[in-house]
Design an enzyme around this catalytic site. Structure first.
Site, PDB file in Angstrom:
ATOM      1  N   SER A 156       0.778  -1.161   0.063  1.00 29.31           N
ATOM      2  CA  SER A 156       0.106   0.026  -0.040  1.00 29.31           C
ATOM      3  C   SER A 156       0.806   1.341  -0.019  1.00 29.31           C
ATOM      4  CB  SER A 156      -0.979   0.100   1.270  1.00 29.31           C
ATOM      5  OG  SER A 156      -2.111   1.039   0.973  1.00 29.31           O
ATOM      6  N   ASP A 250     -10.267  -3.621  -5.337  1.00 32.49           N
ATOM      7  CA  ASP A 250      -9.423  -2.521  -4.563  1.00 32.49           C
ATOM      8  C   ASP A 250      -9.258  -1.368  -5.652  1.00 32.49           C
ATOM      9  OD1 ASP A 250      -7.312  -0.804  -3.555  1.00 32.49           O
ATOM     10  OD2 ASP A 250      -6.118  -2.499  -3.176  1.00 32.49           O
ATOM     11  N   HIS A 280      -8.197  -4.795  -0.353  1.00 29.97           N
ATOM     12  CA  HIS A 280      -7.196  -4.193  -0.060  1.00 29.97           C
ATOM     13  C   HIS A 280      -6.935  -4.769   1.690  1.00 29.97           C
ATOM     14  CE1 HIS A 280      -4.088  -0.979  -0.283  1.00 29.97           C
ATOM     15  NE2 HIS A 280      -4.225  -0.679   0.748  1.00 29.97           N
TER      16      HIS A 280
END
Length: 313
Positions: A156, A250, A280
């Site tokens: 991320s 996501d 995610h």
């Protein structure tokens, strides 16, 4: 409207529901201090412990801009072919050495590589480019300290920082030997692809992304800043071999595809995997969701292969 009841299996829904019980979807409406407390508690609830034979040492690296806390994971049976600089996710405002502690320990156990986790400075106390500066300083330290190749790996926000470091250091004498980017946010086009199809996905929405960007930048428009948005770079040649692994459900997934395409078009090596039905943050689901377990194995294999100088895709 995307039918998540069809795309997402029962195991993954159970993970989503467990996550939401600790970290509700409206958490971004809380204060930053409250968000961190909620996030840290959630991470503790998912903590899986250390595999046998892995030890960890928390220390600090002296850097030009700050003293950076790191945690070094070592395997009882080490594989010294490479080391891994791991950069955690958390929207640039959450997380630290503890939030991804077990992930790093397991990565160390399964690859045999020494793993160094970076505790970069968080926004809003430290606006961009503070986190990028810390990531750069940590890489420079690792490149000088270790005689073996240095790999970048992050999820991320951490994937964003890894890519930014890869772009900034590709001309260095000792540049990264490879990078494994796990559902990274790379500054893709919000008007198409997964940003539209999965704008309201479970676990992460476009509204969340806009919030994190605003906090990281202090609300300043930084369009074109490649240390913030790696996809804004005009040049993608000479980047390290790159493996991108994203979740289908996501809004960030299209960034993986776009980044791969840019590297390949520039003559480099990159591959992209979009994990079906995953969301995610699924790294925390690797012990309760079959799809996440399979993906984590893919991540481990990618890190191991790049660390040994292999390109198997």
């Amino acid at each position: 409207m995307t039918d998540y009841k069809t795309l997402i299996d029962a195991e993954t829904w159970a993970f989503i529901e467990k996550t939401n019980s600790y970290y509700p979807p409206d958490t971004i409406d809380y204060t930053i201090t409250q968000q961190r407390a909620i996030y840290d508690r959630m991470c503790r609830e998912f903590f899986a412990g250390y595999p046998q034979g892995v030890t960890a040492e928390t220390t600090a690296v002296a850097a030009p801009t700050s003293s950076i806390s790191i945690r070094i994971y070592r395997n009882a049976i080490p594989d010294g072919a490479a080391m891994v600089l791991y950069i955690h996710g958390g929207g640039f405002i959450l997380g630290g050495l503890d939030s991804h502690d077990d992930v790093c320990a397991e990565l160390c156990a399964r690859t045999g590589f020494e793993v160094v986790s970076l505790n970069y400075r968080l926004a809003p106390e430290h606006l961009h480019p503070a986190a990028f500066d810390d990531a750069m300083d940590a890489f420079e330290w690792a490149a000088k300290t270790y005689d073996c190749p240095v790999l970048l790996c992050g999820d991320s926000a951490g994937g964003n920082l890894c890519a930014a470091v890869a772009h900034a250091t590709r001309g260095h004498a000792k540049k990264p030997a490879g990078q494994v980017l796990i559902y990274p946010g790379l500054g893709g086009d919000h008007s198409k692809g997964s940003y539209v199809t999965h704008a309201e996905a479970p676990m992460l929405t476009v509204r969340d992304l806009d919030f994190y960007k605003h906090v990281r930048t202090g609300g300043v428009d930084m369009t074109g800043d490649i240390t913030l948005y790696p996809l804004a770079d005009a040049e993608f040649a000479n980047l390290p071999p790159t493996v991108l692994i994203t979740a289908q459900c996501d809004p960030l997934s299209s960034d993986g595809e776009a980044y791969r395409d840019r590297i390949v078009a520039a003559g480099g090596r990159a591959t992209w995997f979009e994990e079906p039905g995953l969301v995610h943050g699924y790294l925390r689901a690797r012990h309760m969701v079959g799809r996440a377990r399979t993906s984590f194995t893919r991540i481990v294999e990618a890190v191991s292969a790049l660390g040994h100088g292999d390109w198997i895709w």
